[in-house]
Design a protein around this motif. Sequence first.
Motif, short mmCIF file in Angstrom:
data_model
loop_
_atom_site.label_atom_id
_atom_site.label_comp_id
_atom_site.label_asym_id
_atom_site.label_seq_id
_atom_site.Cartn_x
_atom_site.Cartn_y
_atom_site.Cartn_z
N LEU A 78 0.61 -1.45 -0.22
CA LEU A 78 0.19 0.10 0.13
C LEU A 78 0.95 1.30 0.16
CD1 LEU A 78 -2.84 -0.92 2.88
CD2 LEU A 78 -2.93 -1.83 0.04
N LYS A 79 -0.10 2.37 -0.70
CA LYS A 79 1.00 3.35 -0.67
C LYS A 79 -0.06 4.61 -0.95
CE LYS A 79 5.26 1.60 -3.11
NZ LYS A 79 6.03 2.00 -4.22
N GLN A 80 0.82 5.51 -1.29
CA GLN A 80 0.06 7.11 -1.26
C GLN A 80 -0.40 7.37 -1.96
OE1 GLN A 80 1.43 10.20 1.73
NE2 GLN A 80 0.00 11.95 0.92
N LEU A 81 -1.27 7.60 -2.57
CA LEU A 81 -1.61 7.65 -3.92
C LEU A 81 -1.23 8.96 -4.86
CD1 LEU A 81 -3.63 7.44 -6.21
CD2 LEU A 81 -4.77 9.92 -5.41
N ASN A 82 -0.70 9.10 -5.78
CA ASN A 82 0.69 9.93 -6.87
C ASN A 82 1.65 10.44 -6.29
OD1 ASN A 82 -2.28 10.85 -8.65
ND2 ASN A 82 -2.53 12.25 -7.05
N THR A 83 2.55 10.41 -5.35
CA THR A 83 3.97 10.55 -4.49
C THR A 83 4.19 8.69 -4.50
OG1 THR A 83 2.67 10.43 -2.48
CG2 THR A 83 2.85 12.81 -3.48
N GLU A 84 3.02 8.08 -3.87
CA GLU A 84 3.87 6.18 -4.15
C GLU A 84 4.28 6.73 -2.83
OE1 GLU A 84 4.94 4.79 -6.94
OE2 GLU A 84 4.91 5.79 -8.60
N ASP A 85 4.54 7.48 -1.66
CA ASP A 85 5.25 7.56 -0.38
C ASP A 85 4.97 6.32 0.12
OD1 ASP A 85 6.97 9.86 -1.45
OD2 ASP A 85 5.70 11.17 -0.24
N GLU A 86 5.60 6.28 1.47
CA GLU A 86 5.06 4.84 1.97
C GLU A 86 3.64 5.80 2.93
OE1 GLU A 86 6.12 1.68 2.75
OE2 GLU A 86 7.76 2.08 0.77
N LEU A 87 3.19 5.10 3.75
CA LEU A 87 1.81 5.60 4.68
C LEU A 87 2.60 5.81 5.95
CD1 LEU A 87 -0.86 2.78 3.49
CD2 LEU A 87 0.28 5.07 2.51
N GLU A 88 3.36 6.86 6.47
CA GLU A 88 3.32 7.44 7.15
C GLU A 88 2.90 7.90 8.90
OE1 GLU A 88 6.79 9.63 7.55
OE2 GLU A 88 7.85 9.22 5.93
N GLY A 89 2.33 6.84 9.77
CA GLY A 89 1.50 8.03 10.65
C GLY A 89 0.64 6.27 10.81
N TRP A 90 0.45 5.41 10.15
CA TRP A 90 -0.70 4.56 9.90
C TRP A 90 0.12 2.98 10.53
CZ3 TRP A 90 -5.49 5.90 8.28
CH2 TRP A 90 -5.41 7.37 7.76
N LYS A 91 -0.63 2.00 10.66
CA LYS A 91 -0.61 0.59 10.73
C LYS A 91 -0.97 0.03 9.92
CE LYS A 91 -1.95 0.56 14.97
NZ LYS A 91 -1.86 0.68 16.68
N ILE A 92 -0.55 -1.47 9.38
CA ILE A 92 -1.03 -2.16 7.98
C ILE A 92 -0.25 -3.56 8.46
CG2 ILE A 92 -1.07 -2.71 5.61
CD1 ILE A 92 0.52 -0.15 5.15
N SER A 115 -11.95 -13.17 -9.80
CA SER A 115 -11.29 -12.36 -9.23
C SER A 115 -10.73 -12.89 -8.03
CB SER A 115 -10.82 -11.19 -9.84
OG SER A 115 -11.66 -10.26 -10.39
N MET A 116 -9.11 -12.89 -8.62
CA MET A 116 -8.80 -13.17 -6.88
C MET A 116 -9.02 -11.78 -6.03
SD MET A 116 -7.74 -16.36 -6.90
CE MET A 116 -6.41 -16.74 -5.54
N THR A 117 -8.58 -12.52 -4.43
CA THR A 117 -8.97 -10.94 -3.48
C THR A 117 -7.84 -11.33 -2.29
OG1 THR A 117 -11.31 -10.78 -3.57
CG2 THR A 117 -10.13 -9.31 -1.91
N ALA A 118 -7.78 -9.87 -1.53
CA ALA A 118 -6.26 -9.72 -0.88
C ALA A 118 -6.86 -8.50 -0.36
CB ALA A 118 -5.31 -9.65 -1.38
N HIS A 119 -6.62 -9.47 1.04
CA HIS A 119 -7.57 -8.05 2.78
C HIS A 119 -6.46 -7.87 3.53
CE1 HIS A 119 -11.30 -9.81 1.94
NE2 HIS A 119 -10.70 -10.52 1.89
N ARG A 120 -5.76 -6.09 2.90
CA ARG A 120 -4.73 -5.54 4.21
C ARG A 120 -6.65 -4.39 5.21
NH1 ARG A 120 -2.38 -8.75 2.23
NH2 ARG A 120 -0.81 -8.84 1.36
N TYR A 121 -5.63 -4.53 6.32
CA TYR A 121 -6.23 -3.82 7.50
C TYR A 121 -5.49 -2.31 8.05
CZ TYR A 121 -8.84 -7.90 7.40
OH TYR A 121 -9.35 -8.90 6.71
N ILE A 122 -5.78 -1.17 8.04
CA ILE A 122 -5.20 -0.08 8.20
C ILE A 122 -5.68 0.39 9.43
CG2 ILE A 122 -6.28 1.59 5.91
CD1 ILE A 122 -3.59 2.35 5.82
N SER A 123 -4.48 1.10 10.51
CA SER A 123 -4.93 1.82 11.08
C SER A 123 -4.42 3.21 11.21
CB SER A 123 -5.51 0.92 12.16
OG SER A 123 -4.14 0.51 12.80
N THR A 124 -5.01 4.10 12.64
CA THR A 124 -4.05 4.99 13.23
C THR A 124 -2.93 4.44 13.81
OG1 THR A 124 -5.57 5.80 14.32
CG2 THR A 124 -5.69 6.80 12.13
#
Length: 397
Positions: A78-92, A115-124
């Motif tokens: 998972l990345k930040q849209l457009n910048t493709e930066d890491e998600l700082e301040g979030w837990k994945i 299709s195939m499905t994968a799940h990710r869970y993200i919190s502050t």
Amino acid sequence: MFSKKTTMPLLVALSTCFNVSHAQELNAGPPDSGFKNLKIFASDGTSKVNIFANGNMQAKLDIIYDLAPGYELKDIHLKQLNTEDELEGWKISDTSNQYLHQIDNLSSSISVSDSMTAHRYISTEDEIPVSISVCVEATAIKDGVETKKSTCNSQTSNAFVYINAIAPHYLGKEDFNLTSWADSPLLDKWEDTIEIREQTLMKKPNTPRILSVESDSWHKGDDAIYAENAFVLENYVKNLPSQVSQVASWLESDSYQTSVKFVENTGLHSTWGTTKELPIPYDRKNEKNYITTFVTQILKGDKFLLKENQWHYNLCAEQTFPWGIYDQHYYRCQNIGELWQVAPEYVYNVNNVTWITRPSNTLKVTDIYGTTSELSFIMGLINGYGYSSDYRELKLV
């Protein structure tokens, strides 16, 4: 200069390496040739999800992908849209916890039959409100060759999910009911000197479901109700005999306690009290809004619990003995003894007593959204029970 003997094998080796490398390059195709499709959704099938910024509540993200023949999924990032930066301040995490995944709790509407499905869970990581648009980069592999596909610069739909983490909603006294003294089940009453009741904490119907209750003051390890393990306790020893001397409340759970021991009466009476053991009713435990139970004891007529220097716990009454020229003040006490027998008697000098008081305490409750709130309790005035203004009961404030 190379000799013929060494030149030929070297040329063969170089040719082989070139052929293998060229074959892998041909097999690799375009950078994203391993993927037919890659999308990301919130768990309700939309591209937006609201959660509480409490460090616990996770937004559930569904990553839908189709692979080309022969490819296997290697990684999802998972990345930040457009910048493709890491998600700082979030837990994945790839693991869900027990809390809801969105505030409005809508059900999923995604169709993934082909299709195939994968799940990710993200919190502050903390409790600061924040928002972010999350995209996905996936890696597939075939014959040792990796290909990547990203939605982070895509202008198509389902390329990102907007996560809006808002300030947590903390619960307070307006979200709960604590049964009053008058409406609480009676465990025991001895004349006008001792009364024990069960007070029950319930959530109101519109309050979010409570998943856990935490406290450092659970009544456990010893089934007697002693001053030291009271949840809230206040002393009124110098009041007149017709008023409350002490009121105490113990936090109970049927995981720890099924009954309580106590001395039913002491001092200033011709009949000394016995040690009794009575079951805790847990009167409303099976109701869906039940939270926890308190056992509250009112001691009247200048009776109280104390901790003596020798670590004995006693139910006592102040008494004056006419020894010598001046009256001497002593505490005449009974300690918890054998069940249904007269409790052992002790006499202590007023100056040798260590008082215990705990005028307030807090209870932590965590709701279905993962938000932990603190509820505060004190000994407040009894309302509508016909007692004087000095009478107290456990109150939620």
